[in-house]
Design a protein around this motif. Structure first.
Motif, PDB file in Angstrom:
ATOM      1  N   ASN A  90      -6.064   5.792   8.452  1.00 12.16           N
ATOM      2  CA  ASN A  90      -4.661   5.698   8.021  1.00 12.16           C
ATOM      3  C   ASN A  90      -4.086   7.093   7.853  1.00 12.16           C
ATOM      4  O   ASN A  90      -4.821   8.089   7.811  1.00 12.16           O
ATOM      5  N   LYS A  91      -2.780   7.164   7.767  1.00  8.98           N
ATOM      6  CA  LYS A  91      -2.140   8.437   7.476  1.00  8.98           C
ATOM      7  C   LYS A  91      -2.340   8.784   6.003  1.00  8.98           C
ATOM      8  O   LYS A  91      -2.448   7.899   5.149  1.00  8.98           O
ATOM      9  N   SER A  92      -2.372  10.062   5.717  1.00  8.42           N
ATOM     10  CA  SER A  92      -2.678  10.501   4.349  1.00  8.42           C
ATOM     11  C   SER A  92      -1.655  10.015   3.335  1.00  8.42           C
ATOM     12  O   SER A  92      -1.979   9.843   2.148  1.00  8.42           O
ATOM     13  N   HIS A  93      -0.412   9.765   3.787  1.00 10.87           N
ATOM     14  CA  HIS A  93       0.602   9.341   2.815  1.00 10.87           C
ATOM     15  C   HIS A  93       0.591   7.846   2.546  1.00 10.87           C
ATOM     16  O   HIS A  93       1.282   7.377   1.630  1.00 10.87           O
ATOM     17  N   ASP A  94      -0.164   7.071   3.317  1.00 10.08           N
ATOM     18  CA  ASP A  94      -0.117   5.612   3.173  1.00 10.08           C
ATOM     19  C   ASP A  94      -0.496   5.121   1.774  1.00 10.08           C
ATOM     20  O   ASP A  94       0.191   4.248   1.213  1.00 10.08           O
ATOM     21  N   PRO A  95      -1.579   5.623   1.161  1.00  9.70           N
ATOM     22  CA  PRO A  95      -1.892   5.144  -0.193  1.00  9.70           C
ATOM     23  C   PRO A  95      -0.761   5.409  -1.192  1.00  9.70           C
ATOM     24  O   PRO A  95      -0.478   4.564  -2.053  1.00  9.70           O
ATOM     25  N   ASP A  96      -0.101   6.550  -1.072  1.00  8.91           N
ATOM     26  CA  ASP A  96       0.992   6.858  -1.998  1.00  8.91           C
ATOM     27  C   ASP A  96       2.191   5.945  -1.782  1.00  8.91           C
ATOM     28  O   ASP A  96       2.936   5.655  -2.724  1.00  8.91           O
ATOM     29  N   VAL A  97       2.372   5.475  -0.546  1.00 12.22           N
ATOM     30  CA  VAL A  97       3.455   4.527  -0.282  1.00 12.22           C
ATOM     31  C   VAL A  97       3.179   3.224  -1.027  1.00 12.22           C
ATOM     32  O   VAL A  97       4.067   2.649  -1.677  1.00 12.22           O
ATOM     33  N   PHE A  98       1.939   2.752  -0.955  1.00 11.89           N
ATOM     34  CA  PHE A  98       1.582   1.528  -1.688  1.00 11.89           C
ATOM     35  C   PHE A  98       1.741   1.732  -3.192  1.00 11.89           C
ATOM     36  O   PHE A  98       2.267   0.865  -3.899  1.00 11.89           O
ATOM     37  N   LYS A  99       1.303   2.893  -3.689  1.00 15.45           N
ATOM     38  CA  LYS A  99       1.465   3.166  -5.123  1.00 15.45           C
ATOM     39  C   LYS A  99       2.937   3.194  -5.507  1.00 15.45           C
ATOM     40  O   LYS A  99       3.337   2.709  -6.572  1.00 15.45           O
ATOM     41  N   GLY A 100       3.773   3.738  -4.625  1.00 15.00           N
ATOM     42  CA  GLY A 100       5.203   3.797  -4.892  1.00 15.00           C
ATOM     43  C   GLY A 100       5.847   2.427  -4.982  1.00 15.00           C
ATOM     44  O   GLY A 100       6.886   2.252  -5.635  1.00 15.00           O
ATOM     45  N   ALA A 101       5.209   1.428  -4.325  1.00 10.06           N
ATOM     46  CA  ALA A 101       5.726   0.062  -4.377  1.00 10.06           C
ATOM     47  C   ALA A 101       5.139  -0.724  -5.549  1.00 10.06           C
ATOM     48  O   ALA A 101       5.431  -1.915  -5.697  1.00 10.06           O
ATOM     49  N   GLY A 102       4.334  -0.056  -6.366  1.00  4.78           N
ATOM     50  CA  GLY A 102       3.786  -0.706  -7.554  1.00  4.78           C
ATOM     51  C   GLY A 102       2.331  -1.121  -7.451  1.00  4.78           C
ATOM     52  O   GLY A 102       1.770  -1.645  -8.407  1.00  4.78           O
ATOM     53  N   PHE A 103       1.701  -0.893  -6.296  1.00  2.00           N
ATOM     54  CA  PHE A 103       0.295  -1.251  -6.135  1.00  2.00           C
ATOM     55  C   PHE A 103      -0.598  -0.262  -6.895  1.00  2.00           C
ATOM     56  O   PHE A 103      -0.251   0.918  -7.065  1.00  2.00           O
ATOM     57  N   ALA A 104      -1.770  -0.753  -7.327  1.00  4.24           N
ATOM     58  CA  ALA A 104      -2.753   0.091  -8.001  1.00  4.24           C
ATOM     59  C   ALA A 104      -4.127  -0.227  -7.432  1.00  4.24           C
ATOM     60  O   ALA A 104      -4.378  -1.351  -6.958  1.00  4.24           O
ATOM     61  N   PRO A 105      -5.060   0.734  -7.446  1.00  3.25           N
ATOM     62  CA  PRO A 105      -6.404   0.474  -6.918  1.00  3.25           C
ATOM     63  C   PRO A 105      -7.100  -0.662  -7.663  1.00  3.25           C
ATOM     64  O   PRO A 105      -7.039  -0.727  -8.899  1.00  3.25           O
ATOM     65  N   ILE A 106      -7.734  -1.561  -6.920  1.00  2.00           N
ATOM     66  CA  ILE A 106      -8.479  -2.661  -7.533  1.00  2.00           C
ATOM     67  C   ILE A 106      -9.937  -2.682  -7.094  1.00  2.00           C
ATOM     68  O   ILE A 106     -10.731  -3.437  -7.653  1.00  2.00           O
TER      69      ILE A 106
END
Length: 281
Positions: A90-106
């Protein structure tokens, strides 16, 4: 597996409304995610979230292409080395995009490199409960049928588990048959001939036609100690074949395999994360 596609200017994703359960609650999943910019990705995620909400579902897992049999997880940390065969990217910014939408690591995972000259030097005493044998190279469909049935039993209690049909499983794995090396695939069998475990390894052809690393891709066992014996046979066979490194691929941080990889001298070179969003919170 039914999916819906969401495409915006600069982003796309697949939405699966019938994903696995998360803490006993049905969840949707978001997979096949890509975006040119974080802003475009966030816009697409917001559309997906609203679609999930309108379907009456209040859990979302991602990235996950419907279930854990298919592609899931983001690379969250890396030493910068090239991806290995069948590794999620994945692109390096993809996890931060998910976090920006309210997602958190599970859930979190890692891959580690192990020097075969070191780990293959230690052998285990034979077990009275089972014997380990390599695949004989015949009947690849029969091979994967055995792998399927043991996987279903061994993985049924895993988090985010969702059943898959045998035909769908075979459709996923039969295309890799030309890349198989029988000396890297092992079965553990009980004294009555029943299957106690399997290990599926494959050369890291992402390095080219003559790779130096062999990937310990998947193994599962139903008999105590079978996993250790399968891994030991894999390491020794890989060394005998001329590989110098084993890749312990995509191990869950809380799995017993994680401790075993560390004891065997594994050096973590990549970490991964799976994210979740609760819409009722």
């Amino acid at each position: 597996m039914t999916q819906e596609s969401i495409r915006t200017d600069g982003a796309k994703l697949a939405l699966y409304l019938q994903g696995p359960e998360w803490d006993g609650v049905p969840a949707a999943t978001i997979g096949d995610f890509s975006c040119k910019t974080p802003e475009a990705g966030l816009h697409a995620l917001h559309q997906a979230i609203e679609r999930v909400r309108s379907a009456g579902i209040d859990r979302i897992i991602g990235p996950m292409s419907g279930d854990t049999w298919h592609s899931y997880r983001f690379v969250s940390e890396s030493d910068g080395s090239a991806p290995f065969l069948m590794e999620p990217t994945n692109k390096s910014h993809d996890p931060d995009v998910f976090k920006g939408a309210g997602f958190a690591p599970i859930s979190s995972y890692f891959s580690a490199r192990v020097p075969l000259a070191q780990t293959a030097s230690s052998s285990l005493a034979a077990s009275d409960a089972f014997t380990v044998e390599p695949w004989d190279g015949t009947d690849p469909e029969g091979l994967f049928r055995q792998v399927y049935h043991l996987s279903v039993e061994a993985f049924a209690q895993n988090a985010f588990y969702k059943p898959i049909s045998e035909s769908d499983f075979l459709a996923m794995y039969m295309p890799v048959v030309p890349m198989l090396k029988r000396e890297l695939i092992f079965f553990a069998r009980r004294t009555d001939g029943s299957l106690a475990g399997f290990l599926f390894g494959i050369p890291n052809y992402a390095e080219g036609p003559k790779p130096k690393a062999a990937i310990l891709k998947t193994y599962a066992s139903l008999e105590r100690g079978a996993g250790r014996h399968l891994a030991s046979h894999f390491h020794q066979s890989a060394l005998d074949l001329g590989f110098d490194t084993a890749i312990h691929a995509l191990i869950h941080d809380d799995n017993q395999s994680a401790e075993r990889s560390s004891v065997e001298g594994g050096t973590v070179f990549r970490r991964y994360a799976l994210y979740g969003l609760r819409l009722d919170g």
